[in-house]
Design an enzyme around this catalytic site. Sequence first.
Site, mmCIF file in Angstrom:
data_model
loop_
_atom_site.group_PDB
_atom_site.id
_atom_site.type_symbol
_atom_site.label_atom_id
_atom_site.label_comp_id
_atom_site.label_asym_id
_atom_site.label_seq_id
_atom_site.Cartn_x
_atom_site.Cartn_y
_atom_site.Cartn_z
ATOM 1 N N SER A 44 0.841 -1.200 0.000
ATOM 2 C CA SER A 44 0.000 0.000 0.000
ATOM 3 C C SER A 44 0.877 1.251 0.000
ATOM 4 C CB SER A 44 -0.933 0.009 1.221
ATOM 5 O OG SER A 44 -0.222 -0.221 2.409
ATOM 6 N N ASP A 82 5.742 -6.835 2.309
ATOM 7 C CA ASP A 82 4.962 -7.374 1.193
ATOM 8 C C ASP A 82 5.842 -7.718 -0.005
ATOM 9 O OD1 ASP A 82 2.234 -7.803 1.486
ATOM 10 O OD2 ASP A 82 1.757 -5.665 1.348
ATOM 11 N N LYS A 111 4.994 -11.253 3.156
ATOM 12 C CA LYS A 111 3.576 -11.560 2.923
ATOM 13 C C LYS A 111 3.357 -11.619 1.428
ATOM 14 C CE LYS A 111 0.181 -8.335 3.710
ATOM 15 N NZ LYS A 111 -0.382 -8.081 2.360
ATOM 16 N N GLU A 180 -8.779 -10.028 4.094
ATOM 17 C CA GLU A 180 -9.175 -8.645 3.788
ATOM 18 C C GLU A 180 -10.549 -8.602 3.135
ATOM 19 O OE1 GLU A 180 -6.264 -6.207 1.793
ATOM 20 O OE2 GLU A 180 -7.707 -4.575 1.480
HETATM 21 O O1 KIV Z 1 -0.407 -3.357 1.754
HETATM 22 C C1 KIV Z 1 -1.096 -3.319 2.788
HETATM 23 O O2 KIV Z 1 -1.181 -2.289 3.482
HETATM 24 C C2 KIV Z 1 -1.829 -4.523 3.162
HETATM 25 C C3 KIV Z 1 -2.798 -4.426 4.296
HETATM 26 C C4 KIV Z 1 -4.008 -3.678 3.875
HETATM 27 C C5 KIV Z 1 -3.128 -5.744 4.856
HETATM 28 O O3 KIV Z 1 -1.661 -5.533 2.562
#
Ligand code: KIV
Length: 263
Positions: A44, A82, A111, A180
């Site tokens: 994000s 991520d 993740k 989510e």
């Molecule tokens: O990228 C992010 O902020 C996320 C969260 C919304 C779980 O994956």
Amino acid sequence: MKTILDFSRARREDRPIVMVTAYDALMARIVAVSEADAILVGDSVAMVMHGFSSTVEATLPMMELHTASVRRGAPDTLIVADMPFGTFRQGKHVATEAASRLMQAGANAIKLEGVSGHEDVITHLVEGGIPVMGHLGLTPQSVHQLGGYRVQGRSEEAADKIQTDAHRLESLGAFATVLECVPADVASSITTRLTIPTIGIGAGSGTSGQILVLTDLLGLDDRFLPKFARRYLDGHGDILAALNRYAEDVRTPRFPTDAEVLA
Ligand code: KIV
């Protein structure tokens, strides 16, 4: 929390896990001394900090830069980073290279979104010593495939698919999964049937923990607040008011005063 074992312990002891995103050292330093358990350097970041319209634009160098920055601000906090779009869809070699770079930048775990089609990658990463958190339900990197940011798992068939994917993640060795934007009853039922913790966002209160995007929580963006998020601060309003007070003080002039002048 220091390690992924603390996630399992919290799940066993039924203690809610509190996660929040962070993207830079300054904010990470505050999160590190808060009561939050762990930080996600979410992709994000592409939208929140770089102004892109989706997370698809997050790149590996972008994620490495922000992960390293967060680690400098929060040296002792559990950090999940991520895997950016595409990096886990090009086979084990590319995925391992990307995950290793995120770990070397300071992440404790990575993740990745979805499970179908990259089961081998998840197994390979876990066996290689890289803890993996899953992400099911609304997977923002698939926004173009999903046709928008919509609640997932509303039909029985769709809910069953998320349930099945969650079990697959668990059996492949993921230590937790984000859920989510799924109906609360679906998230709750998945959580009850898994042994690994679920971290919800827009998934009701029946998950093992919650995650919010830090800028939503702080109310820094006045244009947008998802229904499921809660603002704990009017960051946008307070910062704007401070800037306007500063401008007024310079023009009055009330700033600087003699006390603020260097000798
Ligand atoms: O990228 C992010 O902020 C996320 C969260 C919304 C779980 O994956």
